[in-house]
Design a protein around this motif. Structure first.
Motif, PDB file in Angstrom:
ATOM      1  N   HIS A 307       0.825  -1.212   0.000  1.00  0.00           N
ATOM      2  CA  HIS A 307       0.000   0.000   0.000  1.00  0.00           C
ATOM      3  C   HIS A 307       0.860   1.264   0.000  1.00  0.00           C
ATOM      4  N   GLY A 308       2.101   1.092  -0.468  1.00  0.00           N
ATOM      5  CA  GLY A 308       2.974   2.238  -0.669  1.00  0.00           C
ATOM      6  C   GLY A 308       3.546   2.850   0.585  1.00  0.00           C
ATOM      7  N   LYS A 309       3.635   2.062   1.660  1.00  0.00           N
ATOM      8  CA  LYS A 309       4.158   2.592   2.915  1.00  0.00           C
ATOM      9  C   LYS A 309       5.295   1.702   3.414  1.00  0.00           C
ATOM     10  N   SER A 310       6.138   2.271   4.212  1.00  0.00           N
ATOM     11  CA  SER A 310       7.253   1.531   4.806  1.00  0.00           C
ATOM     12  C   SER A 310       6.943   1.267   6.270  1.00  0.00           C
ATOM     13  N   ALA A 311       7.488   0.171   6.781  1.00  0.00           N
ATOM     14  CA  ALA A 311       7.305  -0.115   8.206  1.00  0.00           C
ATOM     15  C   ALA A 311       7.996   0.938   9.060  1.00  0.00           C
ATOM     16  N   ARG A 312       9.093   1.487   8.536  1.00  0.00           N
ATOM     17  CA  ARG A 312       9.790   2.535   9.276  1.00  0.00           C
ATOM     18  C   ARG A 312       8.928   3.789   9.303  1.00  0.00           C
ATOM     19  N   GLY A 313       8.605   4.208  10.498  1.00  0.00           N
ATOM     20  CA  GLY A 313       7.781   5.401  10.664  1.00  0.00           C
ATOM     21  C   GLY A 313       6.286   5.136  10.602  1.00  0.00           C
ATOM     22  N   ALA A 314       5.895   3.891  10.296  1.00  0.00           N
ATOM     23  CA  ALA A 314       4.466   3.588  10.203  1.00  0.00           C
ATOM     24  C   ALA A 314       3.825   3.585  11.590  1.00  0.00           C
ATOM     25  N   MET A 343       9.076  -2.410  16.508  1.00  0.00           N
ATOM     26  CA  MET A 343       9.888  -1.267  16.928  1.00  0.00           C
ATOM     27  C   MET A 343      11.270  -1.331  16.296  1.00  0.00           C
ATOM     28  N   ASP A 344      11.800  -2.562  16.175  1.00  0.00           N
ATOM     29  CA  ASP A 344      13.103  -2.720  15.523  1.00  0.00           C
ATOM     30  C   ASP A 344      13.065  -2.255  14.065  1.00  0.00           C
ATOM     31  N   LEU A 345      11.886  -2.374  13.436  1.00  0.00           N
ATOM     32  CA  LEU A 345      11.730  -1.918  12.055  1.00  0.00           C
ATOM     33  C   LEU A 345      11.496  -0.410  11.971  1.00  0.00           C
TER      34      LEU A 345
END
Length: 418
Positions: A307-314, A343-345
């Motif tokens: 869906h065009g998003k990264s786990a980082r900052g999600a 959290m590690d991501l």
């Protein structure tokens, strides 16, 4: 008033047993070496795991139940039941420290004609080995001659236990008993018969101990099977939940288990019994189940990427962090590891659980959502880890930007399911 029964260990197992005995009119005293649960019970406050409510505790106290840290009370009863915890040691075997400590406390005050029962999960041979030796050495009495000794596996179902119900209380659950002698078995049967409808006599304590081993491992092995099926079915594009729905209509040869984000609970699988050969199937099942939190995180990251998003900052909202629905107990719940990995991501993790007021991961507080729908609408991804009855999943599926259901609780097509 002198007690008739002493329940040794006031944890998730001992306390419900004491409640059931008290409700049956048995004068009961609860003993624990830890003063904290004793003080909480004496004040009428419920345990933090939610196994009993404040009103249930008050009813126990009004019926005469007493909690104490004084071992003197152990020498005044006709029956003593050991319900000490036996967690897994680092080497994968059961840690019997609490059981041996409880046995020593009882042995110093054991009187002739007392019936001693062990209900803690233990390796086969513990009752007639370690426990018998400690009781005889500390009391000078002989098991099977001067006092009765037997084993009976705990079969309580947390969250469903009701001492007043014939179905979910102790009354409706057959009690397996294995005594050191036939007289020991009959003495134990007479005690449990006061509040249990059916008693099942095992050949001896080793057989009764192994019943618990089999029942616990049966659960974990079958959950591992459906967890593996969940991964396979996702790869094949098959709806596993529909497969299970259809399969459980078979009237023989099949018992339905369902996958999830991990296996929690107090009954841990035992794959090693000291020097004996390991149970290879249980060992493999443990590896499968232990991988599920990581798999959930992988699915979450993949969904965000799609869906065009990264786990980082999600922004990720976790729903239900207990190990069982409608229960506050978090023993072994996979939520901690899942939150840790997210959290590690680099994800910003928050949670909602009607039974848990606060939660810490890595010794840091995890933000708690007050408004469920508002939090789900704000989160980039909402993950259902436990299906509490208060959750309106159909409404939640509409509000959430992206919903991953690890319990198969949402209607088909309304969310991404494990």
């Amino acid at each position: 008033m002198p007690a008739d029964l002493a329940v040794i260990g006031l944890g998730h197992h001992g306390l419900p047993l004491a409640q059931a005995a008290t409700a049956a009119g048995i004068a009961t005293v609860g003993f624990d070496t830890d003063p904290r649960p004793v003080a909480e019970l004496a004040a009428g406050r419920p345990p933090v795991d939610g196994s009993l409510t404040a009103s249930e505790i008050r009813r126990m106290l009004s019926a005469g139940f007493r909690a104490t840290t004084s071992p003197v009370e152990l020498g005044r009863v006709r029956t003593a039941v050991l319900c000490a915890p036996t967690p897994l040691s680092p080497d994968g075997t059961l840690d019997l420290t609490a059981v041996t400590d409880a046995a020593r406390a009882l042995a110093a005050r054991l009187r002739p004609h007392t019936t001693v029962l062990l209900e803690s999960p233990v390796p086969p041979g513990t009752t007639e080995g370690v426990l018998r030796e400690l009781l005889e050495a500390g009391s000078g009495l002989r098991a099977g001659r001067d006092f009765h000794l037997a084993y009976s596996p705990d079969r309580l179902d947390p969250g469903r236990f009701d001492p007043h119900s014939r179905l979910s209380g102790l009354a409706g659950t057959p009690k397996v008993i294995g005594g050191l002698t036939s007289a020991c078995t009959e003495s134990a049967a007479a005690f449990y018969g006061r509040f249990t409808d059916k008693v099942v006599r095992a050949r001896g304590p080793r057989e009764a101990e192994t019943v618990k081993l089999l029942e616990t491992n049966f659960r974990h092995v079958n959950i591992a099977l459906v967890n593996e099926m969940a991964v396979l079915c996702h790869e094949l594009g098959v709806d596993l939940w529909d497969v299970i729905r259809c399969a459980e209509t078979k009237p023989f040869g099949f018992h339905a288990f369902r996958p999830g984000p991990g296996v929690g609970g107090h009954a841990v699988p035992v794959e090693r019994l000291g020097a004996h050969r390991p149970l290879r199937l249980v060992e493999l099942a443990g590896q499968v189940n232990q991988r599920m939190p990581q798999y959930v995180v992988q699915r979450a990251a993949t969904l965000l990427n799609e869906h065009g998003k990264s786990a980082r900052g999600a922004r990720i909202l976790l729903l239900g962090i207990t190990y069982k629905p409608d229960l506050a107990d978090r023993e072994g719940a996979p939520a901690d590891e899942i939150a840790h990995r997210l959290m590690d991501l680099g994800a910003a993790v928050s949670f909602h659980d009607p039974h848990v007021p606060d939660w810490r991961v890595r010794d840091l507080p995890v933000p708690r959502a007050d408004s469920l729908y508002e939090a789900a609408a704000h989160a980039d991804l909402t993950i259902l880890l436990q299906h509490h009855r208060v959750y309106d999943l159909q409404g939640l599926a509409v509000k959430a930007q992206l919903l991953l259901d690890t319990r198969g609780a949402t209607p088909a097509g309304t969310a991404h399911r494990l």
